[in-house]
Design a protein around this motif. Sequence first.
Motif, PDB file in Angstrom:
ATOM      1  N   THR A 351       0.689  -0.903  -0.188  1.00 38.11           N
ATOM      2  CA  THR A 351      -0.211  -0.002   0.375  1.00 38.11           C
ATOM      3  C   THR A 351       0.777   1.443  -0.091  1.00 38.11           C
ATOM      4  N   TRP A 352       0.417   2.115  -0.510  1.00 34.14           N
ATOM      5  CA  TRP A 352       1.220   3.696  -0.759  1.00 34.14           C
ATOM      6  C   TRP A 352       0.121   4.654  -0.116  1.00 34.14           C
ATOM      7  N   TYR A 353       0.784   5.478   0.730  1.00 35.25           N
ATOM      8  CA  TYR A 353      -0.259   6.793   1.076  1.00 35.25           C
ATOM      9  C   TYR A 353       1.530   8.343   0.684  1.00 35.25           C
ATOM     10  N   PHE A 354       0.553   8.873  -0.226  1.00 39.81           N
ATOM     11  CA  PHE A 354       0.874  10.146  -0.673  1.00 39.81           C
ATOM     12  C   PHE A 354       0.789  11.255  -0.022  1.00 39.81           C
ATOM     13  N   ALA A 355       1.320  12.102   0.204  1.00 34.54           N
ATOM     14  CA  ALA A 355       1.031  13.302   0.966  1.00 34.54           C
ATOM     15  C   ALA A 355       1.872  14.705  -0.145  1.00 34.54           C
TER      16      ALA A 355
END
Length: 427
Positions: A351-355
């Motif tokens: 899973t990827w979390y971008f911000a």
Amino acid sequence: MDSWLVWLEARNPHRIELGLGRVRAVWDGLKGQGFDVPTVVTVAGTNGKGSSVALLEAILRAEGYRVGAYTSPHLIDFTERMRIEGVDIDPDGLVAAFTVLHAQPGSESLTYFEWATLAAFIAFSNAVLDVWILEVGLGGRLDAVNILDADLALITGIGLDHQAILGPDRPSIAREKAGILRTGQPAVYTDLSPEPMIPEVAEAVGADLWVSDRDFSLLPGSEGWVLKLPMQPDGQVWPNPALKGRHQIHNAAGVVALMRHPRNPLSVSDASIRLGLETTVNIGRFEIWSYQDRLIILDVAHNQESVRALIDNLMTIQDKNDTVRRVAIFSALEDKPIEAMVSIAGSYFDTWYFAPLTGMRAASARRLRDALATVGGAGVVNEMGIVPAYNQALADSAPGDQIVIFGSFLTVSAIRPELIRAGAHLV
């Protein structure tokens, strides 16, 4: 100190004007006031500069030299850029350096980085040190630290970075990095794929350059690694550096080769080299934290080469049963090869979390969404910022999972204080 730093930020830290005219003119004025320079070691390259500076610093301090180290950028506090005897500069010392520099004619024309560089020179001179270790900020030939003729030079791996400024390809970038070389100077170039431009420049200027896999080589081992030098063809065994990551052995090889170069003016014992390797610390480089039964991994990987090194290092702590979920928290600046970085690491994470980061140079949420689409897996863009993205990933994860934060110094610097406040501990 806080007032000075607010004033310095107002000078626009993102302004880049390569050239040595402004900074050299101001330094020439300062030299006339008695600011002296001892032995200088300059470190240039794309990847591995900060780690190499830390290794050199630990080794030379172990030998008993009084050492100042200048690096950039900082993770949390500006004072990290200037270390004196292994400690970040104290506020009084920084204020004193800023005050002297502010009174110098021409200082008003300096860029943020040029100001920081000359402030470091002033502070180091005031501290009466034996060695200055200076990390190049951008390029080499026209970087502010290059107003000093280094007594020793180290060039680390060359990669594609800052191409709009340094040139479109590796030879162009290498030429800029090689600008720190001088006639008769002992120098080392350590790169997994040496760029021919570096030894060509060295030959042209008359630098005494050792090149990785031409003049020295290393062989990894289970209890350490072997460095083969021209005067030691059978090699010598050295301990693995305290810095985590297999790539750190390559950085250590370049540093030890420089210390063992026959024209090195600094006397350094084998014992000091060993002690330095075993005690080096450099925050933000493949740091492994433990929190709520999860591994939280911080790494300032911010280009293709450093992302490949990150993945290689992560593979060394891969769960043997392959049951661990791996989560990425990622963000970067607009001028970075975001899509390429994400593509390199895409298949490794569940899973990827971008911000988005804060500031004018930050990549937009839209670009991050487009990059997420290239991953082809599960992911989300949290437009509230890095810390909310981390909190979301933490809540979604389970004990035993690995959460990896990378993509920029700013990405790591947003999370590291959160870990400290929460009571996480380094592994």
